[in-house]
Write an enzyme that holds these catalytic residues in place. Structure first.
Site, PDB file in Angstrom:
ATOM      1  N   HIS A  34     -33.356   7.417  13.210  1.00  8.50           N
ATOM      2  CA  HIS A  34     -34.322   6.815  13.654  1.00  8.50           C
ATOM      3  C   HIS A  34     -33.951   5.596  14.546  1.00  8.50           C
ATOM      4  O   HIS A  34     -34.601   4.382  14.646  1.00  8.50           O
ATOM      5  CB  HIS A  34     -35.305   6.065  12.517  1.00  8.50           C
ATOM      6  CG  HIS A  34     -35.929   7.151  11.653  1.00  8.50           C
ATOM      7  ND1 HIS A  34     -37.211   7.800  12.195  1.00  8.50           N
ATOM      8  CD2 HIS A  34     -35.586   7.878  10.571  1.00  8.50           C
ATOM      9  CE1 HIS A  34     -37.429   8.624  11.523  1.00  8.50           C
ATOM     10  NE2 HIS A  34     -36.708   8.890  10.363  1.00  8.50           N
ATOM     11  N   THR A  35     -32.914   5.681  15.124  1.00 10.16           N
ATOM     12  CA  THR A  35     -32.267   4.723  16.321  1.00 10.16           C
ATOM     13  C   THR A  35     -32.722   5.076  17.538  1.00 10.16           C
ATOM     14  O   THR A  35     -32.613   4.401  18.643  1.00 10.16           O
ATOM     15  CB  THR A  35     -30.979   4.390  15.965  1.00 10.16           C
ATOM     16  OG1 THR A  35     -30.026   5.711  16.102  1.00 10.16           O
ATOM     17  CG2 THR A  35     -30.738   3.594  14.911  1.00 10.16           C
ATOM     18  N   ASP A  36     -33.059   6.420  17.820  1.00 10.81           N
ATOM     19  CA  ASP A  36     -32.931   6.991  19.311  1.00 10.81           C
ATOM     20  C   ASP A  36     -34.167   6.657  19.902  1.00 10.81           C
ATOM     21  O   ASP A  36     -34.326   6.353  21.156  1.00 10.81           O
ATOM     22  CB  ASP A  36     -32.800   8.639  19.134  1.00 10.81           C
ATOM     23  CG  ASP A  36     -34.014   9.248  18.310  1.00 10.81           C
ATOM     24  OD1 ASP A  36     -34.685   8.629  17.468  1.00 10.81           O
ATOM     25  OD2 ASP A  36     -34.355  10.508  18.971  1.00 10.81           O
ATOM     26  N   SER A  67     -41.951  36.129  17.306  1.00 11.40           N
ATOM     27  CA  SER A  67     -40.842  35.439  16.533  1.00 11.40           C
ATOM     28  C   SER A  67     -40.480  36.352  15.191  1.00 11.40           C
ATOM     29  O   SER A  67     -41.301  36.716  14.415  1.00 11.40           O
ATOM     30  CB  SER A  67     -41.149  34.049  15.886  1.00 11.40           C
ATOM     31  OG  SER A  67     -40.122  33.374  14.881  1.00 11.40           O
ATOM     32  N   SER A 129     -34.997  22.985  14.527  1.00  8.37           N
ATOM     33  CA  SER A 129     -35.477  24.172  15.093  1.00  8.37           C
ATOM     34  C   SER A 129     -36.166  23.975  16.208  1.00  8.37           C
ATOM     35  O   SER A 129     -36.168  25.042  17.054  1.00  8.37           O
ATOM     36  CB  SER A 129     -36.237  24.822  13.801  1.00  8.37           C
ATOM     37  OG  SER A 129     -37.215  24.109  13.497  1.00  8.37           O
ATOM     38  N   SER A 130     -37.066  23.009  16.405  1.00  4.75           N
ATOM     39  CA  SER A 130     -38.152  22.821  17.359  1.00  4.75           C
ATOM     40  C   SER A 130     -37.052  22.558  18.850  1.00  4.75           C
ATOM     41  O   SER A 130     -37.491  22.925  19.827  1.00  4.75           O
ATOM     42  CB  SER A 130     -39.175  21.660  17.117  1.00  4.75           C
ATOM     43  OG  SER A 130     -38.495  20.415  16.822  1.00  4.75           O
ATOM     44  N   GLU A 162     -42.303  18.081  24.210  1.00  7.60           N
ATOM     45  CA  GLU A 162     -42.555  17.825  22.824  1.00  7.60           C
ATOM     46  C   GLU A 162     -43.370  16.752  22.843  1.00  7.60           C
ATOM     47  O   GLU A 162     -44.477  16.639  21.785  1.00  7.60           O
ATOM     48  CB  GLU A 162     -41.512  17.501  21.863  1.00  7.60           C
ATOM     49  CG  GLU A 162     -41.645  17.095  20.499  1.00  7.60           C
ATOM     50  CD  GLU A 162     -40.870  18.001  19.323  1.00  7.60           C
ATOM     51  OE1 GLU A 162     -41.010  17.626  18.205  1.00  7.60           O
ATOM     52  OE2 GLU A 162     -39.900  19.086  19.879  1.00  7.60           O
ATOM     53  N   ASP A 174     -32.640  14.752  19.705  1.00  7.45           N
ATOM     54  CA  ASP A 174     -32.362  16.236  19.303  1.00  7.45           C
ATOM     55  C   ASP A 174     -32.058  17.302  20.524  1.00  7.45           C
ATOM     56  O   ASP A 174     -31.436  17.860  20.430  1.00  7.45           O
ATOM     57  CB  ASP A 174     -33.590  16.629  18.634  1.00  7.45           C
ATOM     58  CG  ASP A 174     -34.011  16.018  17.286  1.00  7.45           C
ATOM     59  OD1 ASP A 174     -32.843  15.328  16.891  1.00  7.45           O
ATOM     60  OD2 ASP A 174     -34.941  16.136  16.567  1.00  7.45           O
ATOM     61  N   TYR A 224     -43.914   9.856  11.015  1.00  6.81           N
ATOM     62  CA  TYR A 224     -43.052   9.514  12.119  1.00  6.81           C
ATOM     63  C   TYR A 224     -43.562   8.757  13.183  1.00  6.81           C
ATOM     64  O   TYR A 224     -42.994   7.688  13.433  1.00  6.81           O
ATOM     65  CB  TYR A 224     -42.555  10.927  12.647  1.00  6.81           C
ATOM     66  CG  TYR A 224     -41.910  10.678  13.750  1.00  6.81           C
ATOM     67  CD1 TYR A 224     -40.254  10.842  13.593  1.00  6.81           C
ATOM     68  CD2 TYR A 224     -42.040  10.601  15.248  1.00  6.81           C
ATOM     69  CE1 TYR A 224     -39.351  10.714  14.589  1.00  6.81           C
ATOM     70  CE2 TYR A 224     -41.021  10.492  16.055  1.00  6.81           C
ATOM     71  CZ  TYR A 224     -39.657  10.651  15.850  1.00  6.81           C
ATOM     72  OH  TYR A 224     -38.715  10.535  16.947  1.00  6.81           O
TER      73      TYR A 224
END
Length: 387
Positions: A34-36, A67, A129-130, A162, A174, A224
């Site tokens: 949670h720094t990005d 999928s 995964s996303s 995203e 990510d 989030y």
């Protein structure tokens, strides 16, 4: 694996034509959570598990997605024109979003595709995964359509998809870690300016063990975005008393000096985590370079405590896994990884103790939580590729 994927592709979409196979890794963040999105540092690495795609261009503009992880949803059909997020398209909104983002940036995608995906990352686990799916889609489009795209640009386009198409206000970590992965190295990334360096991971007599709590979570409907807005508000309050662009600009000492500018005690805790976690990440990379693995592990532990107490994103599942891990022989460090609210933990465990660690942590977790956790002893891998 490749033969199985090709066989399944032919079964779903038929054979013939030029068919290509691609891979993009998942990622785990060793420290810096949670720094990005707060202008701080992160320290992720790409994994050898990830997402595969088998793809063939079409002569028309139709997109067909399938999928192997969501076989019950069948083939999801769309079109390269007029792309919008649709609830019924479920997971396929992610590749659709990347196509939309590339077109938004001026890249011409005038043909449809048949694409089969398979991921061996646990879904909704916190191993990205996303992001793996997004970067994989961007990479195969770059290859198929001949786009002149740097991998950093690909990461930024995936993040844009995203943020703007999916609606999750994620930071860059990510997608960057997936796109820029390098075997046996983690990436020390300054998210304020995307300056990065590779740091070799020399664990010698230890392994990285990831545990999936198997508590499912979706970032879009988690807290989030709430945490992000709490940090943004705290930053605005701090900016009334000190000249900073992000929370990542502050040292611990500076934060302590000016923290009373933050009116709400909850926001104060959120900002404290962002500042202290950033400094922990810088110290952790220095410890690793000096081959001080024990110190690195202690900083991982401190990271989890902060995520539990100040950021409040852990929960009983992740706390049970980490606090049980801390009690085991041969554990150098353990913490939650990813956004939290379920997902995974990452631990560094001495080789001789790995099986005992898996047995004991698994037993305690199942007894307390009521269902099993899954364990992954992982290696650090490269970014996306055609295979």
């Amino acid at each position: 694996m490749k033969e199985q994927l090709l066989q399944k592709f032919n079964e779903i979409f038929g054979d013939g034509g030029e068919i290509s196979v691609y891979f993009a890794p998942g990622r785990v963040n060793l420290i810096g959570e949670h720094t990005d999105y707060n202008g701080g540092h992160v320290f992720p690495c790409a994994l050898t598990i990830g997402t595969y795609a088998v793809v063939r261009k079409r002569e028309d503009k139709i997109l067909r997605f399938y999928s192997m992880n969501f076989e019950h949803l069948g083939v999801i059909t769309s079109c390269v024109e007029g792309l919008t997020k649709k609830k019924e398209d479920d997971w396929a909104n992610y590749p659709k979003g990347v196509i939309w983002a590339l077109k938004h940036r001026g890249y011409s995608i005038d043909q449809g595709m048949d694409v089969l995906y398979f991921g061996n990352i646990p879904n909704a686990s916190g191993l990205s995964s996303s992001a793996s799916l997004e970067v994989l889609t961007g990479y195969l489009l770059k290859d198929l359509f001949g786009f002149n795209l740097y991998m950093i640009e690909l990461a930024l386009i995936s993040q844009f998809a995203e943020n703007k198409f999916i609606g999750v206000n994620c930071g860059i970590m990510d997608q960057f870690a997936v796109a820029m992965g390098k075997k046996d190295n983690a990436i020390f990334l300054d998210t304020s300016n995307l300056a990065c360096e590779y740091a070799p991971i020399k664990l010698e007599n230890a392994r990285i063990v990831i545990i999936s709590s198997n508590k499912k979570r979706g970032l879009g409907d988690s807290k989030y975005n709430e945490r992000r807005s709490e940090c943004e508000q705290a930053l605005k309050e701090l900016q009334t008393v000190i000249d900073i662009a992000t929370l990542g600009d502050l040292s611990e000492k500076e934060f302590e000096k000016h923290k009373e500018a933050i009116a709400d005690p909850i926001r104060k805790k959120r900002a404290k985590h962002a500042v202290y976690e950033n400094q922990r990440t810088i110290k952790a990379v220095e410890a690793l370079k000096a081959n001080k693995i024990v110190e690195f592990g202690q900083l991982m532990n401190a990271s989890h405590v902060s995520l539990r107490d100040d950021y409040e994103v852990t929960g009983i599942e992740l706390d049970t896994l980490v606090e049980t891990a801390w009690q085991q022989k041969g554990v150098l460090g353990s913490r939650m990884t990813g956004a939290g609210f379920g997902g995974c933990t990452v631990s560094i465990v001495e080789n001789d103790c790995v099986q005992d660690f898996i047995d004991k942590v698994g037993k305690t977790y199942e007894e307390k939580i009521g269902y099993k956790a899954d364990f992954y002893v992982v290696d650090i891998g490269n970014g996306p590729s055609r295979i």
